[in-house]
Design a protein around this motif. Structure first.
Motif, PDB file in Angstrom:
ATOM      1  N   UNK A  48       0.804  -1.337   0.030  1.00  8.86           N
ATOM      2  CA  UNK A  48      -0.009  -0.038   0.040  1.00  8.86           C
ATOM      3  C   UNK A  48       1.001   1.255  -0.182  1.00  8.86           C
ATOM      4  N   UNK A  92      -2.547   6.841   0.617  1.00  9.99           N
ATOM      5  CA  UNK A  92      -3.714   7.493   0.258  1.00  9.99           C
ATOM      6  C   UNK A  92      -4.089   6.629  -1.060  1.00  9.99           C
ATOM      7  N   UNK A  93      -3.783   5.386  -0.986  1.00 10.73           N
ATOM      8  CA  UNK A  93      -4.277   4.311  -2.209  1.00 10.73           C
ATOM      9  C   UNK A  93      -4.534   2.938  -1.556  1.00 10.73           C
ATOM     10  N   UNK A  94      -5.430   2.367  -2.220  1.00 13.10           N
ATOM     11  CA  UNK A  94      -5.949   1.226  -1.703  1.00 13.10           C
ATOM     12  C   UNK A  94      -4.681   0.038  -1.936  1.00 13.10           C
TER      13      UNK A  94
END
Lengths: 113, 111
Positions: free
Chosen positions: B38, B41-43
Protein backbone atom coordinates in the motif's frame (compact mmCIF):
# COMPACT_ATOMS: atom_id res chain seq x y z
CA UNK A 1 -10.23 -5.07 -17.49
CA UNK A 2 -11.50 -2.13 -15.45
CA UNK A 3 -10.52 -2.03 -11.80
CA UNK A 4 -12.57 -1.32 -8.71
CA UNK A 5 -14.16 2.12 -8.89
CA UNK A 6 -15.08 4.10 -5.82
CA UNK A 7 -17.02 7.34 -5.89
CA UNK A 8 -16.64 10.01 -4.83
CA UNK A 9 -12.88 10.20 -4.24
CA UNK A 10 -13.17 13.02 -1.72
CA UNK A 11 -16.01 14.14 0.49
CA UNK A 12 -16.46 16.75 3.22
CA UNK A 13 -19.45 16.44 5.52
CA UNK A 14 -20.66 18.08 8.69
CA UNK A 15 -21.22 16.29 11.99
CA UNK A 16 -24.68 14.79 12.18
CA UNK A 17 -25.09 14.41 8.46
CA UNK A 18 -25.21 11.12 6.63
CA UNK A 19 -23.15 9.96 3.69
CA UNK A 20 -23.36 7.28 1.00
CA UNK A 21 -20.28 5.88 -0.70
CA UNK A 22 -20.35 3.79 -3.83
CA UNK A 23 -18.22 0.92 -5.07
CA UNK A 24 -18.31 -0.74 -8.48
CA UNK A 25 -16.45 -4.05 -8.37
CA UNK A 26 -14.54 -5.73 -11.16
CA UNK A 27 -16.88 -7.34 -13.66
CA UNK A 28 -17.69 -10.89 -12.62
CA UNK A 29 -16.79 -10.40 -8.97
CA UNK A 30 -19.58 -11.21 -6.54
CA UNK A 31 -17.91 -10.21 -3.29
CA UNK A 32 -17.51 -6.64 -2.12
CA UNK A 33 -15.94 -5.74 1.20
CA UNK A 34 -15.54 -2.41 2.91
CA UNK A 35 -12.71 -1.19 5.13
CA UNK A 36 -12.06 1.93 7.15
CA UNK A 37 -8.48 3.14 7.36
CA UNK A 38 -7.31 5.72 9.89
CA UNK A 39 -3.79 6.60 11.06
CA UNK A 40 -4.59 5.43 14.57
CA UNK A 41 -6.51 2.21 13.92
CA UNK A 42 -5.10 1.07 10.60
CA UNK A 43 -7.25 -0.96 8.23
CA UNK A 44 -10.43 -2.21 9.87
CA UNK A 45 -12.96 -4.52 8.28
CA UNK A 46 -16.49 -3.13 8.12
CA UNK A 47 -18.52 -5.75 6.26
CA UNK A 48 -18.65 -7.99 3.23
CA UNK A 49 -21.43 -8.58 0.77
CA UNK A 50 -21.66 -11.62 -1.45
CA UNK A 51 -24.44 -12.01 -3.99
CA UNK A 52 -26.50 -9.25 -2.35
CA UNK A 53 -26.26 -10.76 1.15
CA UNK A 54 -24.12 -9.57 4.01
CA UNK A 55 -21.75 -12.46 4.66
CA UNK A 56 -19.49 -10.99 7.31
CA UNK A 57 -19.55 -7.99 9.59
CA UNK A 58 -16.88 -6.24 11.61
CA UNK A 59 -17.19 -4.46 14.94
CA UNK A 60 -18.67 -1.15 13.92
CA UNK A 61 -21.80 0.55 15.28
CA UNK A 62 -25.12 0.32 13.51
CA UNK A 63 -24.59 3.78 12.01
CA UNK A 64 -22.50 1.98 9.42
CA UNK A 65 -24.56 0.00 6.95
CA UNK A 66 -24.28 -1.27 3.45
CA UNK A 67 -26.01 -3.06 0.66
CA UNK A 68 -25.24 -4.77 -2.59
CA UNK A 69 -27.25 -4.67 -5.76
CA UNK A 70 -27.92 -7.41 -8.28
CA UNK A 71 -25.11 -6.11 -10.51
CA UNK A 72 -22.74 -6.49 -7.51
CA UNK A 73 -22.30 -2.76 -7.07
CA UNK A 74 -22.27 -1.84 -3.42
CA UNK A 75 -23.04 1.19 -1.33
CA UNK A 76 -21.99 2.02 2.19
CA UNK A 77 -23.94 4.44 4.33
CA UNK A 78 -22.87 6.20 7.49
CA UNK A 79 -25.54 8.06 9.43
CA UNK A 80 -25.17 10.71 12.11
CA UNK A 81 -21.56 11.38 11.21
CA UNK A 82 -19.00 11.94 13.95
CA UNK A 83 -15.61 13.60 13.73
CA UNK A 84 -14.03 10.20 14.31
CA UNK A 85 -15.57 8.87 11.12
CA UNK A 86 -13.04 10.87 9.12
CA UNK A 87 -11.06 8.23 7.29
CA UNK A 88 -10.16 6.61 4.00
CA UNK A 89 -12.91 4.15 3.13
CA UNK A 90 -11.75 1.31 0.91
CA UNK A 91 -13.74 -1.16 -1.08
CA UNK A 92 -12.36 -4.50 -2.25
CA UNK A 93 -13.84 -6.90 -4.76
CA UNK A 94 -13.14 -10.54 -5.50
CA UNK A 95 -14.79 -13.73 -6.67
CA UNK A 96 -15.39 -14.41 -3.00
CA UNK A 97 -14.22 -17.98 -3.09
CA UNK A 98 -11.38 -19.73 -1.37
CA UNK A 99 -7.91 -18.62 -2.30
CA UNK A 100 -8.82 -15.77 -4.59
CA UNK A 101 -7.22 -12.38 -4.20
CA UNK A 102 -9.04 -9.15 -3.46
CA UNK A 103 -8.63 -6.03 -5.56
CA UNK A 104 -8.96 -2.70 -3.80
CA UNK A 105 -10.24 0.58 -5.11
CA UNK A 106 -8.52 3.93 -4.61
CA UNK A 107 -10.79 4.73 -1.72
CA UNK A 108 -13.00 7.61 -0.68
CA UNK A 109 -11.44 10.17 1.63
CA UNK A 110 -14.18 11.32 4.00
CA UNK A 111 -13.60 14.37 6.18
CA UNK A 112 -16.14 15.21 8.86
CA UNK A 113 -16.03 18.78 10.17
CA UNK B 1 -9.07 -15.53 13.17
CA UNK B 2 -5.36 -15.82 12.61
CA UNK B 3 -3.31 -12.92 13.93
CA UNK B 4 -0.15 -11.87 12.12
CA UNK B 5 3.00 -10.26 13.45
CA UNK B 6 5.41 -8.34 11.25
CA UNK B 7 8.27 -5.92 11.90
CA UNK B 8 6.97 -2.37 12.13
CA UNK B 9 9.58 -0.98 9.78
CA UNK B 10 12.56 -1.93 7.63
CA UNK B 11 15.16 0.03 5.70
CA UNK B 12 17.15 -1.05 2.67
CA UNK B 13 18.95 0.29 -0.37
CA UNK B 14 18.21 0.24 -4.04
CA UNK B 15 19.28 -2.94 -5.77
CA UNK B 16 19.20 -5.03 -2.60
CA UNK B 17 16.98 -8.02 -1.91
CA UNK B 18 14.51 -7.41 0.89
CA UNK B 19 12.94 -10.15 2.97
CA UNK B 20 9.99 -9.40 5.22
CA UNK B 21 8.94 -12.15 7.58
CA UNK B 22 5.46 -12.57 9.01
CA UNK B 23 4.51 -14.76 11.94
CA UNK B 24 1.10 -16.45 12.02
CA UNK B 25 1.24 -19.10 14.70
CA UNK B 26 -2.46 -19.98 14.74
CA UNK B 27 -2.99 -20.30 11.02
CA UNK B 28 -5.83 -22.69 10.18
CA UNK B 29 -5.55 -25.62 7.84
CA UNK B 30 -7.53 -23.95 5.07
CA UNK B 31 -6.05 -20.47 5.41
CA UNK B 32 -4.11 -18.85 2.59
CA UNK B 33 -1.28 -16.37 3.10
CA UNK B 34 -1.52 -13.18 1.11
CA UNK B 35 0.68 -10.10 0.89
CA UNK B 36 -0.44 -6.63 -0.08
CA UNK B 37 1.42 -3.41 -0.80
CA UNK B 38 0.00 0.00 0.00
CA UNK B 39 1.13 3.47 -0.98
CA UNK B 40 -0.14 6.56 0.88
CA UNK B 41 -3.77 7.43 0.15
CA UNK B 42 -4.21 4.44 -2.14
CA UNK B 43 -5.88 1.08 -1.72
CA UNK B 44 -3.74 -1.98 -0.97
CA UNK B 45 -2.45 -3.80 -4.02
CA UNK B 46 -2.19 -7.59 -4.19
CA UNK B 47 1.39 -8.83 -4.44
CA UNK B 48 1.38 -12.57 -3.98
CA UNK B 49 -0.50 -15.42 -2.37
CA UNK B 50 0.44 -18.92 -1.30
CA UNK B 51 -0.60 -21.92 0.69
CA UNK B 52 2.66 -23.82 1.19
CA UNK B 53 6.27 -24.10 -0.04
CA UNK B 54 7.31 -21.42 -2.50
CA UNK B 55 5.42 -19.19 -4.86
CA UNK B 56 7.02 -16.81 -7.33
CA UNK B 57 5.57 -14.22 -9.66
CA UNK B 58 6.98 -11.33 -11.64
CA UNK B 59 7.36 -9.05 -8.63
CA UNK B 60 8.07 -11.22 -5.59
CA UNK B 61 8.57 -14.62 -4.06
CA UNK B 62 6.80 -16.08 -1.06
CA UNK B 63 8.45 -18.70 1.09
CA UNK B 64 6.31 -20.78 3.44
CA UNK B 65 7.88 -23.44 5.67
CA UNK B 66 6.25 -26.80 6.21
CA UNK B 67 4.58 -25.82 9.51
CA UNK B 68 3.12 -22.69 7.84
CA UNK B 69 3.50 -20.71 11.06
CA UNK B 70 5.45 -18.02 9.27
CA UNK B 71 6.06 -16.75 5.77
CA UNK B 72 8.66 -14.56 4.09
CA UNK B 73 8.03 -12.10 1.31
CA UNK B 74 11.11 -11.62 -0.83
CA UNK B 75 11.47 -8.57 -3.05
CA UNK B 76 14.42 -8.88 -5.42
CA UNK B 77 16.47 -5.81 -6.35
CA UNK B 78 14.25 -3.19 -4.77
CA UNK B 79 13.95 0.33 -6.11
CA UNK B 80 12.81 3.61 -4.56
CA UNK B 81 9.29 2.93 -5.82
CA UNK B 82 9.07 -0.10 -3.53
CA UNK B 83 8.87 2.23 -0.54
CA UNK B 84 5.45 1.37 0.89
CA UNK B 85 3.65 -0.47 3.67
CA UNK B 86 3.47 -4.24 3.25
CA UNK B 87 0.71 -6.27 4.88
CA UNK B 88 0.70 -9.98 5.54
CA UNK B 89 -2.77 -11.52 5.77
CA UNK B 90 -3.99 -14.96 6.67
CA UNK B 91 -7.53 -15.91 5.78
CA UNK B 92 -9.69 -18.61 4.33
CA UNK B 93 -11.12 -16.31 1.76
CA UNK B 94 -8.82 -13.72 0.27
CA UNK B 95 -11.95 -11.87 -0.62
CA UNK B 96 -11.19 -9.53 2.24
CA UNK B 97 -13.81 -11.24 4.41
CA UNK B 98 -12.82 -12.38 7.90
CA UNK B 99 -9.49 -10.70 7.38
CA UNK B 100 -7.66 -8.73 10.01
CA UNK B 101 -5.03 -6.39 8.69
CA UNK B 102 -2.10 -6.08 11.07
CA UNK B 103 -0.09 -2.90 11.36
CA UNK B 104 2.03 -3.86 8.36
CA UNK B 105 5.71 -3.26 7.70
CA UNK B 106 6.78 0.17 6.55
CA UNK B 107 9.59 -0.43 4.06
CA UNK B 108 11.86 2.50 3.22
CA UNK B 109 14.27 2.22 0.31
CA UNK B 110 17.20 4.60 0.09
CA UNK B 111 19.32 5.49 -2.96
Amino acid sequence: KAGVTQTPRYLIKTRGQQVTLSCSPISGHRSVSWYQQTPGQGLQFLFEYFSETQRNKGNFPGRFSGRQFSNSRSEMNVSTLELGDSALYLCASSHGTRGTEAFFGQGTRLTVV
Amino acid sequence: LAKTTQPISMDSYEGQEVNITCSHNNIATNDYITWYQQFPSQGPRFIIQGYKTKVTNEVASLFIPADRKSSTLSLPRVSLSDTAVYYCLVALYSSASKIIFGSGTRLSIRP
